[in-house]
Design a protein around this motif. Structure first.
Motif, mmCIF file in Angstrom:
data_model
loop_
_atom_site.group_PDB
_atom_site.id
_atom_site.type_symbol
_atom_site.label_atom_id
_atom_site.label_comp_id
_atom_site.label_asym_id
_atom_site.label_seq_id
_atom_site.Cartn_x
_atom_site.Cartn_y
_atom_site.Cartn_z
ATOM 1 N N VAL A 98 0.852 -1.095 -0.104
ATOM 2 C CA VAL A 98 0.030 0.020 0.123
ATOM 3 C C VAL A 98 0.898 1.252 0.098
ATOM 4 C CG1 VAL A 98 -1.940 1.255 1.265
ATOM 5 C CG2 VAL A 98 -1.592 -1.258 1.612
ATOM 6 N N TYR A 99 2.008 1.124 0.860
ATOM 7 C CA TYR A 99 2.869 2.300 1.009
ATOM 8 C C TYR A 99 3.942 2.191 0.150
ATOM 9 C CZ TYR A 99 -0.640 3.565 4.370
ATOM 10 O OH TYR A 99 -1.753 3.660 4.911
ATOM 11 N N LYS A 100 4.028 1.513 -1.085
ATOM 12 C CA LYS A 100 5.489 1.386 -1.628
ATOM 13 C C LYS A 100 5.322 2.147 -3.038
ATOM 14 C CE LYS A 100 7.793 -2.245 0.526
ATOM 15 N NZ LYS A 100 9.166 -3.188 0.179
ATOM 16 N N THR A 101 6.316 2.772 -3.496
ATOM 17 C CA THR A 101 6.056 3.679 -4.539
ATOM 18 C C THR A 101 5.931 2.577 -5.820
ATOM 19 O OG1 THR A 101 7.297 5.550 -4.065
ATOM 20 C CG2 THR A 101 7.643 4.828 -6.266
ATOM 21 N N GLN A 102 5.308 3.007 -7.052
ATOM 22 C CA GLN A 102 5.234 2.270 -8.169
ATOM 23 C C GLN A 102 6.041 3.279 -9.043
ATOM 24 O OE1 GLN A 102 4.124 -0.537 -9.283
ATOM 25 N NE2 GLN A 102 4.729 -0.250 -11.312
ATOM 26 N N VAL A 103 5.707 4.459 -9.659
ATOM 27 C CA VAL A 103 6.497 5.580 -10.000
ATOM 28 C C VAL A 103 6.497 6.739 -9.133
ATOM 29 C CG1 VAL A 103 6.742 7.121 -12.239
ATOM 30 C CG2 VAL A 103 6.123 4.812 -12.563
ATOM 31 N N PHE A 104 5.403 7.431 -8.678
ATOM 32 C CA PHE A 104 5.525 8.494 -7.970
ATOM 33 C C PHE A 104 5.648 8.175 -6.633
ATOM 34 C CE2 PHE A 104 3.668 9.455 -12.078
ATOM 35 C CZ PHE A 104 4.260 10.796 -12.218
ATOM 36 N N LEU A 105 6.615 8.797 -5.883
ATOM 37 C CA LEU A 105 6.836 8.505 -4.450
ATOM 38 C C LEU A 105 5.506 8.618 -3.715
ATOM 39 C CD1 LEU A 105 10.330 10.429 -3.927
ATOM 40 C CD2 LEU A 105 9.565 8.121 -4.611
ATOM 41 N N ASN A 106 5.534 7.535 -2.747
ATOM 42 C CA ASN A 106 4.145 7.582 -2.161
ATOM 43 C C ASN A 106 3.554 8.897 -1.466
ATOM 44 O OD1 ASN A 106 2.871 6.150 0.751
ATOM 45 N ND2 ASN A 106 2.039 5.470 -1.148
ATOM 46 N N HIS A 107 4.349 9.748 -1.085
ATOM 47 C CA HIS A 107 3.825 11.039 -0.410
ATOM 48 C C HIS A 107 3.601 11.960 -1.591
ATOM 49 C CE1 HIS A 107 8.289 11.888 -0.353
ATOM 50 N NE2 HIS A 107 7.780 13.013 -1.105
ATOM 51 N N GLU A 108 3.830 11.782 -2.547
ATOM 52 C CA GLU A 108 3.774 12.771 -3.767
ATOM 53 C C GLU A 108 2.016 13.152 -4.089
ATOM 54 O OE1 GLU A 108 7.909 13.100 -5.906
ATOM 55 O OE2 GLU A 108 6.514 11.779 -6.566
ATOM 56 N N GLY A 109 1.344 12.069 -3.586
ATOM 57 C CA GLY A 109 -0.167 12.188 -4.012
ATOM 58 C C GLY A 109 -0.913 10.753 -3.575
ATOM 59 N N ASP A 110 -2.071 11.199 -3.370
ATOM 60 C CA ASP A 110 -2.962 9.689 -2.877
ATOM 61 C C ASP A 110 -3.715 9.015 -3.973
ATOM 62 O OD1 ASP A 110 -2.502 10.586 -0.358
ATOM 63 O OD2 ASP A 110 -4.406 11.408 0.228
ATOM 64 N N LEU A 111 -3.482 9.569 -5.308
ATOM 65 C CA LEU A 111 -4.204 8.820 -6.288
ATOM 66 C C LEU A 111 -3.372 8.192 -7.293
ATOM 67 C CD1 LEU A 111 -7.057 11.624 -7.007
ATOM 68 C CD2 LEU A 111 -7.160 9.500 -5.522
ATOM 69 N N TYR A 112 -1.948 8.465 -6.962
ATOM 70 C CA TYR A 112 -1.185 7.543 -7.790
ATOM 71 C C TYR A 112 -1.035 6.182 -7.620
ATOM 72 C CZ TYR A 112 0.763 12.446 -8.951
ATOM 73 O OH TYR A 112 0.947 13.544 -9.200
ATOM 74 N N ARG A 113 -0.798 5.310 -8.569
ATOM 75 C CA ARG A 113 -0.832 3.793 -8.485
ATOM 76 C C ARG A 113 0.388 3.884 -7.172
ATOM 77 N NH1 ARG A 113 -3.820 5.307 -12.410
ATOM 78 N NH2 ARG A 113 -5.184 3.481 -13.208
ATOM 79 N N THR A 114 0.194 2.868 -6.442
ATOM 80 C CA THR A 114 1.237 2.158 -5.574
ATOM 81 C C THR A 114 1.440 0.726 -5.946
ATOM 82 O OG1 THR A 114 -0.492 1.217 -4.062
ATOM 83 C CG2 THR A 114 0.095 3.500 -3.667
ATOM 84 N N ARG A 115 2.339 0.112 -5.287
ATOM 85 C CA ARG A 115 2.662 -1.201 -5.747
ATOM 86 C C ARG A 115 1.469 -2.419 -5.508
ATOM 87 N NH1 ARG A 115 6.625 -2.132 -8.842
ATOM 88 N NH2 ARG A 115 8.125 -0.410 -8.491
ATOM 89 N N LEU A 116 0.612 -1.677 -4.532
ATOM 90 C CA LEU A 116 -0.626 -2.626 -4.173
ATOM 91 C C LEU A 116 -1.706 -2.350 -5.262
ATOM 92 C CD1 LEU A 116 -2.168 -4.339 -2.261
ATOM 93 C CD2 LEU A 116 -3.449 -2.475 -1.453
ATOM 94 N N THR A 117 -1.996 -1.267 -5.811
ATOM 95 C CA THR A 117 -3.075 -1.014 -6.868
ATOM 96 C C THR A 117 -2.591 -1.738 -8.008
ATOM 97 O OG1 THR A 117 -2.312 1.154 -7.227
ATOM 98 C CG2 THR A 117 -4.259 0.936 -5.518
ATOM 99 N N HIS A 118 -1.280 -1.266 -8.345
ATOM 100 C CA HIS A 118 -0.561 -2.082 -9.314
ATOM 101 C C HIS A 118 -0.891 -3.396 -9.599
ATOM 102 C CE1 HIS A 118 2.236 -3.270 -12.371
ATOM 103 N NE2 HIS A 118 3.012 -3.991 -11.485
#
Ligand code: MG
Length: 379
Positions: free
Chosen positions: A46-66
């Motif tokens: 949930v709290y791991k970056t996919q491309v955008f760092l996790n703290h840069e926005g709530d709506l970007y993909r994370t490793r979980l949603t990816h």
């Protein structure tokens, strides 16, 4: 739909490293999926970056949603081709468990820091997570998953790592990298679903971030085709709805393309079993035309998004954070929990500990150990 003869039948699994009687209500691959969903490493996604760092926005993909998107795309193809959906889902949900905080920046930094100690590779780490690092069962380390799920998790492996793994587990999941054979169709499918998923969602996240414009993405023929078709049908469509509609059409077409191209190969090679699949060339694939178009999209994203100066700047700060954490734990192992601090292989223990961190935990540890904030406005 019944399983096709070339599918991975859970009743014919090669089994688990620690044999267990079958579960009364679940297939072996459903059981794997359930073990993955309940693991600690899965919740960390949930709290791991996919491309955008996790703290840069709530709506970007994370490793979980990816991972959930990979599972969705993979399952819909599996259903149509008569493959085992549960195995695809298990592999999809586990495939990124070994990713470090801060995405590829974290992995590159750890790999560099461990250059003289075996390096760091996230695929191998995903296997370490499910084989060793999860500790929740009384009789063994890891999740004790089936061979087929583990095989799908280890999607790449260097020759040196393959030989090392093969020595530890003769005839195991690394053998295919030595013999140059293929994994199950479910594993091949999850691998391609991963690429389809990130190509599509990175366009969405890239535009959301403002680093890409829809006009710019229209330089990619694959995207432009569906963008133009959506506009022709809905001339007043604009902005995010236009973007979503273009991506939706592109995803649908890519899925149909995989199904058609794979059916053609299945007809040609007529595999009658998983064993036939392993010995055949890769059977799960795009058509040649779609593969080329998908590559164009990938290289567009590489040039314009992953190497965008703003992304590179965040990634370079993230690498500094990881290097500082490695240095701090090597210097003072007791800053790690005892089960890491007391391991004889200190470098690997530090890598395992850092790789398991979420972005925000890594930032908190960095602040605690160095006293310096890593980003201007973290958390
Ligand atoms: Mg992935």
């Amino acid at each position: 739909m019944p399983l096709a003869p070339y599918a991975s039948d859970p009743a014919r699994s090669r089994g688990r490293r620690h044999p267990q009687p079958p579960a009364p209500t679940r297939s072996e691959y459903q059981r794997d999926r359930d073990r993955i969903v309940h693991s600690t490493a899965f919740r960390r996604l949930v709290y791991k970056t996919q491309v955008f760092l996790n703290h840069e926005g709530d709506l970007y993909r994370t490793r979980l949603t990816h991972s959930l998107e990979v599972a969705q795309l993979g399952r819909s193809v599996a259903r149509t081709l008569g493959l085992d959906e549960d195995l695809v889902e298990a592999i999809a949900l586990a495939h990124d468990l070994g990713h470090t905080p801060f995405g590829h920046a974290g992995q590159d930094a750890l790999n560099e820091a461990l250059r003289d100690h075996g390096g760091f590779e996230h695929n191998l780490q995903s296997l370490r997570v499910v084989d060793q690092l999860e500790q929740r069962y009384p009789d063994y380390d890891g999740l004790n998953l089936t061979f087929e799920t583990r095989e799908g998790v280890l999607k790449h492996c260097s020759p040196a790592n393959a030989r090392r793994l093969e020595a530890l587990e003769p005839g195991g999941v690394a053998r295919r990298f030595i013999e140059s054979t293929q994994p199950s169709l479910e594993a091949q499918l999850t691998n391609l679903a991963d690429e389809i998923a990130y190509n599509a969602h990175d366009i969405d996240d890239g535009v959301r971030s403002g680093l890409l414009s829809i006009e710019q993405v229209c330089a990619v023929p694959l995207f432009a085709r569906f963008h133009d078709a959506a506009l022709a049908e809905h001339p007043r469509l604009a902005g995010r709805r236009l973007l979503f509609e273009a991506i939706r059409r592109m995803l649908t077409q890519q899925i149909y393309d995989v199904i058609d191209a794979t059916r053609a190969r299945l007809d040609r090679y007529a595999p009658q079993s998983v064993e036939d699949v392993r010995l055949a060339p890769p059977l799960l694939c795009f058509s040649d035309a779609m593969r080329d178009e998908s590559r164009q999209l990938k290289s567009f994203l590489m040039r314009h998004l992953y190497r965008h100066p703003r992304v590179m700047q965040s990634m370079s700060r993230a690498q500094d954070v990881v290097h500082a954490l490695v240095a701090a734990y090597l210097d003072r192992p007791s800053e790690m929990p005892p089960d890491f601090a007391q391991r004889p292989d200190l470098h690997r223990a530090v890598a395992d500990y850092i790789a398991g961190m979420t972005d925000r935990f890594a930032l908190r540890e960095h602040a605690r150990l160095t006293g310096a904030p890593a980003f201007d406005s973290p958390l």
